[in-house]
Design a protein around this motif. Structure first.
Motif, PDB file in Angstrom:
ATOM      1  N   GLU A 113     -11.943  -0.105   5.753  1.00  0.00           N
ATOM      2  CA  GLU A 113     -12.590  -0.973   4.856  1.00  0.00           C
ATOM      3  C   GLU A 113     -11.908  -0.961   3.516  1.00  0.00           C
ATOM      4  O   GLU A 113     -11.224   0.005   2.886  1.00  0.00           O
ATOM      5  CB  GLU A 113     -14.080  -0.031   4.619  1.00  0.00           C
ATOM      6  N   MET A 114     -11.831  -2.058   2.728  1.00  0.00           N
ATOM      7  CA  MET A 114     -11.417  -2.320   1.611  1.00  0.00           C
ATOM      8  C   MET A 114     -12.358  -2.398   0.631  1.00  0.00           C
ATOM      9  O   MET A 114     -13.068  -3.411   0.359  1.00  0.00           O
ATOM     10  CB  MET A 114     -10.554  -3.914   1.619  1.00  0.00           C
ATOM     11  N   ARG A 115     -12.437  -1.286  -0.205  1.00  0.00           N
ATOM     12  CA  ARG A 115     -13.257  -1.222  -1.270  1.00  0.00           C
ATOM     13  C   ARG A 115     -12.743  -1.645  -2.581  1.00  0.00           C
ATOM     14  O   ARG A 115     -11.401  -1.499  -3.156  1.00  0.00           O
ATOM     15  CB  ARG A 115     -13.504   0.398  -1.382  1.00  0.00           C
ATOM     16  N   GLU A 116     -13.218  -2.487  -3.329  1.00  0.00           N
ATOM     17  CA  GLU A 116     -12.983  -2.874  -4.451  1.00  0.00           C
ATOM     18  C   GLU A 116     -12.492  -1.677  -5.818  1.00  0.00           C
ATOM     19  O   GLU A 116     -13.515  -0.645  -5.626  1.00  0.00           O
ATOM     20  CB  GLU A 116     -13.643  -3.833  -5.314  1.00  0.00           C
TER      21      GLU A 116
ATOM     22  N   GLN B 238      -5.941  -4.127  -6.277  1.00  0.00           N
ATOM     23  CA  GLN B 238      -7.462  -4.532  -6.379  1.00  0.00           C
ATOM     24  C   GLN B 238      -8.372  -3.590  -5.493  1.00  0.00           C
ATOM     25  O   GLN B 238      -9.594  -3.769  -5.650  1.00  0.00           O
ATOM     26  CB  GLN B 238      -7.558  -5.670  -5.970  1.00  0.00           C
ATOM     27  N   TYR B 239      -7.841  -2.854  -4.336  1.00  0.00           N
ATOM     28  CA  TYR B 239      -8.723  -2.416  -3.465  1.00  0.00           C
ATOM     29  C   TYR B 239      -8.112  -0.935  -3.230  1.00  0.00           C
ATOM     30  O   TYR B 239      -7.128  -0.410  -3.613  1.00  0.00           O
ATOM     31  CB  TYR B 239      -8.474  -2.863  -1.868  1.00  0.00           C
ATOM     32  N   ASP B 240      -9.137  -0.145  -2.471  1.00  0.00           N
ATOM     33  CA  ASP B 240      -8.811   1.270  -2.055  1.00  0.00           C
ATOM     34  C   ASP B 240      -9.297   1.264  -0.653  1.00  0.00           C
ATOM     35  O   ASP B 240     -10.359   1.197  -0.187  1.00  0.00           O
ATOM     36  CB  ASP B 240      -9.779   2.116  -2.959  1.00  0.00           C
ATOM     37  N   ARG B 241      -8.306   1.162   0.165  1.00  0.00           N
ATOM     38  CA  ARG B 241      -8.354   1.170   1.532  1.00  0.00           C
ATOM     39  C   ARG B 241      -8.902   2.602   2.074  1.00  0.00           C
ATOM     40  O   ARG B 241      -8.275   3.463   1.800  1.00  0.00           O
ATOM     41  CB  ARG B 241      -7.035   0.991   2.218  1.00  0.00           C
TER      42      ARG B 241
ATOM     43  N   SER C 176       0.757  -1.083  -0.071  1.00  0.00           N
ATOM     44  CA  SER C 176       0.076   0.112   0.092  1.00  0.00           C
ATOM     45  C   SER C 176       0.867   1.225   0.026  1.00  0.00           C
ATOM     46  O   SER C 176       2.145   1.250   0.544  1.00  0.00           O
ATOM     47  CB  SER C 176      -0.988  -0.052   1.112  1.00  0.00           C
TER      48      SER C 176
ATOM     49  N   GLY D  93      -3.056  -3.836  -2.866  1.00  0.00           N
ATOM     50  CA  GLY D  93      -3.387  -5.041  -3.308  1.00  0.00           C
ATOM     51  C   GLY D  93      -2.221  -5.924  -2.970  1.00  0.00           C
ATOM     52  O   GLY D  93      -1.285  -5.535  -2.564  1.00  0.00           O
TER      53      GLY D  93
END
Ligand code: ATP
Ligand code: MG
Ligand code: MG
Ligand code: MG
Length: 469
Positions: free
Chosen positions: A215-218, A207-210, A161, A169
């Motif tokens: 919360e790990m948003r796709e 894959q994600y936006d922390r 990150s 990701g």
């Protein structure tokens, strides 16, 4: 293969694979208050990964200038001690914005190393995130990497990150084995931190936006971000396990030796200081190029810490007057072609560096005497907090500079004592501010700050960083 030639080879390889070349952006992130400095190749593309910025290309290649001297990725204290860390370095990277994903990213990386650079496959070691079965299958079954050169690693090293929030990701990393004559073990073993197996390339499967709350948003579309240290691969190509052995650094180290007045052989005990100075001139020159000026707070304070650390090491090597600014010309000679903005700023950089040297010269010698006296008269191995504070407050010694001296002599700092002195200082400032003046604001680090990247640039932060180390 010269470092400059390697940079071109990488860019041309990916251009042939339909990647758009994007020039390195500034070390000061354009509009990202969460980040102190650009610390990876993906930073200028952050909004593209998040889907907030659209480009007319979906594949990119770059050689991005990076600084890791504060914030989440901080290598300042590694410089001079490890063979593979710089404060300033270039990160080569290929990117896919919702275009290709794991399979192609892995194939590109493998082909670049083993076909384009013709590195022997037996020298490469691969890691994957332990839960990433898909990447594991691609490496073992499709690429054919043997199990004996492969390991599964936890989130600490294989979940990438940029900062506490933002795109992230699982990742897969490639290491180079410099050979059994160098101490160190394969990735994932306790001996990993030696210099034998050096991490050269990190493939991040974005894959994600922390979010702030964890919360790990796709992400809208899975993407690829890779980062390969130019200097580390140059070391491999130039047959040295030590980044400081490559062409760029040999030239800067020779220029440093000359500037501080070393004639003839360099002593073993001088090696670390030469590396520190040669490293820090790059960070210094590029930060000034990008508009950062030495100051007592924020980014400017990080720059000042880097400069003063270098100046102190120069004086340890024997410099009697200003020497640091004289390294700007050889640096421009080496890197001015790849970075025209550096060449354009040469005169300005020299001026700023020499000014900082003159300013610090007034207190460096005095401060060092005070530190020597304190070390001589103290009991035990801990430098008293009052001394650390006095050096910081009166002599302009950033805390990590004092810590650097302490570390050379296997001593530690009394951080609690330092903090007590800082708090007392703050109290005095508060009392004074009842008269309405705000001149002490920059010393007040007790207020929560929105700017996460700055949190460890204050003296308080420096102490926190020290305690964590
Ligand atoms: P290390 O574990 O060696 O500290 P890292 O895992 O922190 O490296 P990444 O964040 O994965 O590094 O960055 C991608 C690549 O950038 C690394 O594989 C390496 O080649 C290079 N790199 C990272 N930090 C530095 C540094 N301080 N100096 C030079 N190159 C670096
Ligand atoms: Mg690191
Ligand atoms: Mg690593
Ligand atoms: Mg890594």
């Amino acid at each position: 293969m010269s470092t400059n030639a390697l940079r071109s080879r990488f860019i041309e390889f990916f251009e042939r694979e339909q990647h758009r070349f994007v020039a390195s952006s500034s070390l000061v992130p354009a509009s990202d208050p969460t980040l102190l400095f650009t610390n990876a190749g993906m930073v200028p593309f952050k909004d593209v990964f998040l889907g907030d910025d659209k480009r007319d290309y979906s594949r990119a290649v770059s050689s991005q200038r990076c600084v890791r001297a504060g914030g989440k990725h901080n290598d300042l204290e590694n410089v001079g001690y490890t063979a593979r860390h710089h404060t300033f370095f270039e990160m080569l990277g290929n990117f896919s914005f919702g275009d290709y994903f794991k399979r192609e990213a892995i194939r590109f990386a493998w082909d670049f190393l083993t076909r384009e650079l013709e590195l022997p496959a037996e020298k490469l070691w691969v890691t994957v995130f332990e839960e990433d079965q898909e990447a594991e299958d691609i490496w073992l079954k499709e690429i054919g990497v043997p199990e004996t050169q492969f390991s599964r690693i936890g989130a600490k090293d294989n979940f990438w990150s940029m900062g506490d929030t933002g795109p992230c990701g699982p990742c897969s990393e490639i290491f180079y084995d410099h050979g059994a004559h160098i101490a160190g073990g394969p990735p994932g073993t306790p001996e990993e931190d030696g210099d034998r197996y050096v991490e050269i390339w990190n493939l991040v499967f974005m894959q994600y936006d922390r979010q702030k709350d964890g919360e790990m948003r796709e992400l809208p579309r899975p993407s690829i971000d890779t980062g390969m240290g130019l200097e580390r691969v140059a070391a491999v190509m130039q047959g040295t396990h030590d980044n400081y052995g490559i062409d760029t650094f040999q030239t800067l180290i020779a220029a440093t030796a000359e500037a501080v007045g070393i004639s003839g052989d360099v002593l073993e005990s001088q090696q670390a200081s030469l590396k520190v100075v040669a490293d820090h001139i790059r960070a210094t020159a590029f930060l000034i190029t990008d508009g950062v000026m030495p100051a007592n707070e924020g980014r400017g304070y990080v720059l000042r810490r880097i400069m003063r650390r270098a100046i102190r090491h120069g004086h340890k090597l024997g410099a009697t007057g200003s020497f640091f600014y004289r390294l700007v010309a050889p640096l421009v000679e080496l890197m001015g072609e790849a970075f025209p903005e550096l060449a354009d700023a040469q005169a300005q950089i020299e001026r700023v560096v020499e000014q900082e040297e003159q300013r610090f010269a007034l207190t460096l010698a005095q401060g060092m005497r005070i530190l020597e006296d304190a070390i001589e008269t103290m009991d035990g191995t801990e430098i008293p907090g009052e001394t650390v504070f006095k050096l910081y407050d009166t002599y302009g010694f950033p805390v990590d500079l004092t810590n650097d001296v302490a570390r050379e002599r296997e001593l530690t700092l009394d951080t609690a004592g330092f903090e007590r002195e800082m708090n007392a200082q703050r109290e005095r400032a508060r009392a004074a501010s009842q008269f309405g003046a705000d001149y002490q604001a920059k010393l007040d680090v007790s207020e929560p700050t929105e700017f996460l990247g700055y949190t460890d640039t204050t003296a308080q932060g420096a102490i926190v960083a020290l305690v964590q180390n």
